[in-house]
Design an enzyme around this catalytic site. Structure first.
Site, mmCIF file in Angstrom:
data_model
loop_
_atom_site.group_PDB
_atom_site.id
_atom_site.type_symbol
_atom_site.label_atom_id
_atom_site.label_comp_id
_atom_site.label_asym_id
_atom_site.label_seq_id
_atom_site.Cartn_x
_atom_site.Cartn_y
_atom_site.Cartn_z
ATOM 1 N N SER A 173 0.851 -1.080 0.088
ATOM 2 C CA SER A 173 -0.050 -0.032 -0.001
ATOM 3 C C SER A 173 0.921 1.237 0.039
ATOM 4 C CB SER A 173 -0.952 -0.035 1.265
ATOM 5 O OG SER A 173 -0.064 0.186 2.331
ATOM 6 N N LYS A 174 0.338 2.360 -0.670
ATOM 7 C CA LYS A 174 0.964 3.481 -0.545
ATOM 8 C C LYS A 174 1.200 4.059 0.723
ATOM 9 C CE LYS A 174 -2.985 5.927 -2.095
ATOM 10 N NZ LYS A 174 -3.727 6.295 -3.262
ATOM 11 N N ARG A 175 0.603 3.755 1.686
ATOM 12 C CA ARG A 175 0.868 4.381 3.126
ATOM 13 C C ARG A 175 2.274 3.851 3.454
ATOM 14 N NH1 ARG A 175 -3.331 6.591 3.189
ATOM 15 N NH2 ARG A 175 -1.909 8.088 2.111
#
Length: 503
Positions: free
Chosen positions: A254-256
RNA sequence: GUCCCGUUCGUCUAGUCAGGUCAGGACACCGGGUUUUCAUCCCGGCAACAGGGGUUCGAAUCCCCUACGGGACGCCA
């Protein structure tokens, strides 16, 4: 050839091009080529509110950059078009009718409010949230009446009350689900658009897809798809569910926690060949175990059964090593020079920096030190510098809010970025000057630098996001990050003041 | 919570289907060599079959249980 292999990739144009999409595309490509088949690209834009033309273009262009060329698609056409689901609505409507006639689907008039209430009740009782079959009891007349009265409705898939669904996954063998725990999935929304489940089955059939190679996240909904094939009287394709790429903490990529946009890797100076090569060694090894290989070598020797099923962790360190080998083993010096020029040392890019730097130049030699942060992967700076005169926890909070707000920017440009910071400045009641201080350091590595908003525009959303994330990580490592509790609270406050996040 | 999928060095993996070489390679890390530094390059080292039961002369490999991890549970895809 009638029975030739056809695979597909079906990206949804709702955001930045994701490496997961590239990962799936890679193996769909390799499988198709190995069997002298074709790979089709289909745009799954059935979510009217979230799909955008910009995103579609970005995805096509990123996949192109990687060299994962499809044989049929919205840009290049083909005999099975159109290749955008929003242009195939009649097909889905016909199928819904067929399913209703065959007793596999039914209209549902329940309001979103009722469904939410139902959900909460079930959740409260620790049950799995599921549709309760309310509208299944409607008589033909009642349905007729409601439809005529123009009542909003959806169509749901009617799941058998008992028994099990057994299907074969090419990689895992037999997989079995009790029908009991499968929900009466909506297959056509109240706006008349199909949901993924219906659209993908209808299209895969009409487009002659023989092998559905997709992410493991879909394995749970496969029974619904099997049922749809049955209801429509079609033969299902072969299914193969590939593992999901993971963050270092093993959760789904995930881009988090990781750069997930293909554009990031381009902007950060990776070569497409190296990215493809690296992706190819996630979950797969060539029979001779060589680790430097190109698309063609992968395709020629590809055996899908060699896929390993544990979710591989995306390790940027290894990608970098691989990229380095490409730079010095696969390319000549002239090639590398050319790549550097095309990348960011080109007149177009430099001429965008110059106006920002000009007032700050005394000699030509000032130019590169001033603009190096636009060419770096990551700038370096100390934690003290990042915090400056602001309070540590406040810094983390502001960075986090900006991170969330940036996700909402549709068109990444100076004005939007400026508006974003103005908004935060107002809502957080902090002078713009003070608000910006930590961002200068996080982005440029310095408290004094080129104008921030223009710089961010040039840097692009992907590098920006990563720098903010890194700054947040630095703070956390020093105990100045947001605790779980603080984050929860911030999320809540944020939603109240700024509206819901889009992730 | 329910269901589904998975589990070999810190990471990517080979070996598993057809049970029998000190469990092999790569990244990272550590040490040594080459190099005016660094990097590259070369050499060496560290390090794993999740646990427990079976089956078998023999199990990383076959079976069962447990644990752990992940995913799904939307009028998102």
């Amino acid at each position: 050839m009638i029975n030739s292999v056809r695979t597909r990739i079906a990206p949804s144009p709702t955001g930045a091009p994701h490496v997961g999409t590239a990962y799936m595309a890679l193996f769909n490509f390799a499988f198709a080529k190995k069997h002298n088949g074709k790979m089709i690209l289909r745009i799954e834009d059935t979510d009217q509110s979230r799909s955008s033309k910009e995103s579609e273009e970005a995805i096509l262009s990123s996949l192109n950059w990687l060299g994962l060329q499809w044989d049929e698609g919205p840009d290049c056409g083909g005999d099975f078009g159109p290749y955008r689901q929003s242009e195939r609505l009649d097909l889905y409507k016909d199928s819904v009718q067929k399913l209703v006639d065959a007793g596999y689907a039914y209209p549902c008039f329940c309001t979103p409010e009722r469904l939410t209430e139902l959900r909460n009740e079930q959740l409260g009782n620790k049950e799995t949230p599921r549709y309760d079959g309310h509208c299944l009891n409607l008589t033909k007349e009642e349905i007729q009446q409601k439809i005529q009265a123009g009542e909003k409705h959806v169509y749901r898939l009617k799941i058998p009350n008992e028994g099990t669904c057994l299907f074969k996954d090419e990689l895992r063998g037999d997989v079995q689900f009790d029908w009991k725990q499968i929900d009466h999935q909506v297959i056509q929304k109240s706006d008349g658009f199909p949901t993924y489940h219906l659209a993908n089955v209808v299209d895969d059939h009409h487009m002659g897809i023989t092998h559905v190679i997709r992410g493991e996240e879909w394995i749970n909904s496969t029974p619904k798809h099997i049922l749809l094939y049955e209801g429509l009287g079609w033969k299902p394709p072969v299914f193969a569910h590939l593992p999901l790429l993971r963050n270092p903490d093993k959760s789904k990529l995930s881009k988090r926690k990781n750069p997930t946009s293909i554009d990031y890797y381009k902007d950060a100076g990776f070569l497409p060949e190296a990215v493809v090569n690296y992706l190819g060694m996630m979950g797969y090894t060539l029979p001779d175990q060589r680790e430097i290989f190109d698309l063609q070598e992968l395709s020629e020797s590809f055996e899908i059964k060699r896929m390993s099923l544990g979710g591989p962790i995306f390790d940027i360190a290894k990608l970098k090593w691989l990229n380095g080998r490409y730079l010095r083993e696969k390319l000549s010096q002239e090639d590398v020079l050319q790549k550097i020029i095309e990348w960011k040392a080109n007149p177009e890019f430099l001429s965008k920096i110059l106006p920002l730097a000009l007032n700050r130049l005394e000699t030509l030699s000032d130019f590169f030190p001033l603009s190096h942060f636009l060419l770096d992967d990551l700038p370096e700076y100390s934690l003290e510098k990042l915090i400056g005169k602001t309070e540590g926890l406040q810094v983390a909070k502001l960075l986090k809010i900006a991170e969330w707000e940036m996700e909402k920017i549709q068109k990444w440009n100076r004005d939007q970025i400026s508006a974003l910071f103005q908004k935060i400045s107002q809502l957080e009641d902090i002078k713009l000057k003070h608000l910006l201080a930590p961002f200068f350091v996080a982005i440029t590595g310095n408290s004094v630098s080129l104008p921030l908003f223009d710089s961010l525009e040039l840097l692009g959303p992907d590098l920006t996001r990563t720098r903010i994330r890194i700054a947040l990580e630095k703070l956390s490592a020093d105990g100045l990050g947001l605790s779980k509790k603080a984050l929860k609270k911030l999320e809540k406050d944020y939603a109240n003041q700024y509206g819901n996040r889009i992730d």
